[in-house]
Design an enzyme around this catalytic site. Structure first.
Site, PDB file in Angstrom:
ATOM      1  N   CYS A  97     -25.102 -10.256   4.178  1.00 13.66           N
ATOM      2  CA  CYS A  97     -26.472  -9.894   3.816  1.00 13.66           C
ATOM      3  C   CYS A  97     -27.060  -8.945   4.861  1.00 13.66           C
ATOM      4  O   CYS A  97     -26.999  -9.224   6.063  1.00 13.66           O
ATOM      5  CB  CYS A  97     -27.333 -11.146   3.699  1.00 13.66           C
ATOM      6  N   GLY A 210     -19.667  -3.493  -7.352  1.00 16.02           N
ATOM      7  CA  GLY A 210     -19.572  -2.404  -8.312  1.00 16.02           C
ATOM      8  C   GLY A 210     -18.701  -2.638  -9.530  1.00 16.02           C
ATOM      9  O   GLY A 210     -18.567  -1.738 -10.360  1.00 16.02           O
ATOM     10  N   ARG A 232     -24.381  -8.330  -9.968  1.00 13.15           N
ATOM     11  CA  ARG A 232     -25.440  -7.850 -10.858  1.00 13.15           C
ATOM     12  C   ARG A 232     -24.978  -7.684 -12.299  1.00 13.15           C
ATOM     13  O   ARG A 232     -25.732  -7.958 -13.237  1.00 13.15           O
ATOM     14  CB  ARG A 232     -25.994  -6.526 -10.325  1.00 13.15           C
TER      15      ARG A 232
END
Length: 337
Positions: A97, A210, A232
């Site tokens: 992070c 990705g 995501r």
């Protein structure tokens, strides 16, 4: 299906504010096999805060991993023991992070410049529990971005006995980029992660960053990597999870048609709201459902504009679903393996 001794070929990444228990329960309806991760929880929050609030989860979420943020070996070991007591299947240390807030607490990507500290912490955790202890990190940070730096970091940390390294295939830029920009601007370097596996064949190397399609994921698995982690894309296009069990584990998908999925989701939302969960806590994770299909924008608008209103219940979700014209069958062709 890729043949590999590592059991978790597919996982959904830990994502702050996204991978809550409600999100994980939603994802679990579509895949019984994928490894699901919690949001990152700091050791301080668990030790000094409401422990039950941070550790409780629904039994349907298995297999589930707790991601910890911290650097103190004693605190991390204490939290690992609590995680084992609570029934987690794995504990993961966050060393990736990039936010300023966690840097100041010696949490996240900054740990990559303190490999011995990480090694000691992981060893302390592993000595305290029987469940697997893993680490998630970047390929580098700031000017420490050579392959040699990455190789040396992994080599040192592996001395702890940790066998599973989840590698976000971007470096983190700790000064000048926001966490969101750090997920998009630094270029992906899959080849560097593949090289890592070639240099550490006895380790489990899982790649993150990705990946948008199962075909891409299988290309990486076929290159020798042990697992893929989607973040995501899995959240924003959750329908891809309906293929995971068949593609990666060789078992039957739990749901194969949109009609069956809709029925399952309506029943789950109805039961959850009857149990006292406000619709907004559930529906916010479902806005990407059937993304790109006819009517999906109307579905998303109706939910997002009304799910926070007082009295919003499962009937609103059912009304939103009626606006979508989903494909009859959910499964995609099996990627080349």
């Amino acid at each position: 299906m890729i043949s590999s001794p590592y059991p978790h070929k597919f996982s959904v990444a830990p994502m702050m504010d996204w991978t809550t228990s409600h999100c994980r329960q939603f994802h679990r309806l579509m895949t019984k096999k994928a490894l699901l991760y919690t949001e990152m929880v700091t050791t301080g929050a668990i030790i000094h805060g409401d422990t039950r609030r941070f550790l409780d989860f629904n039994s349907v979420e298995h297999p589930i991993a707790l991601q910890l943020g911290g650097h103190n070996a004693t605190d991390l070991a204490t939290c690992a023991k609590l995680a084992e007591k609570w029934g987690y299947d794995e504990v993961n240390l966050n060393a990736g992070c990039p936010s300023d807030r966690v840097q100041n607490g010696m949490i996240g990507a900054i740990l990559m410049t303190h490999s011995q500290l990480v090694t000691d912490a992981l060893k302390s955790m592993m000595d305290s529990v029987e469940i697997p202890i893993t680490i998630k990190h970047r390929i580098g940070i700031d000017d420490f971005d050579s392959y040699e730096f990455l190789r040396d970091f992994v080599g040192t940390v592996a001395e702890s006995g940790c066998k599973t390294f989840i590698v976000h295939a971007r470096k983190a830029i700790l000064h000048g980029l926001s966490p969101k920009e750090n997920r998009e601007i630094p270029p992906l370097d899959y080849d560097r992660v593949i090289q890592l596996k070639q240099d550490f064949r006895d380790l489990n190397i899982v790649i993150n960053g990705g990946i948008k399609h199962h075909t891409e994921a299988f290309e990486l698995l076929n290159a020798g990597l042990d697992g893929v982690m989607l973040g995501r894309e899995a959240y924003q296009n959750p329908l891809l999870l309906t293929d995971v069990d068949h593609h990666y584990y060789g078992t039957k998908n739990p749901i194969e048609t949109s009609e069956a999925l809709n029925d399952t989701l309506v029943q789950w939302v109805e039961q959850s709201t009857l149990d006292g969960t406000p619709l907004k806590y559930i529906a916010r994770h479902m806005l990407g459902l059937y993304s790109g299909q006819p009517g999906s924008k109307k579905y998303r608008r109706l939910l997002s504009e009304n799910m926070t209103k007082q009295g919003a219940d499962a009937s609103l979700f059912g009304e939103a679903l009626s606006m979508i014209q989903p494909p009859k069958h959910l499964a995609n062709p099996t990627p080349h393996s």
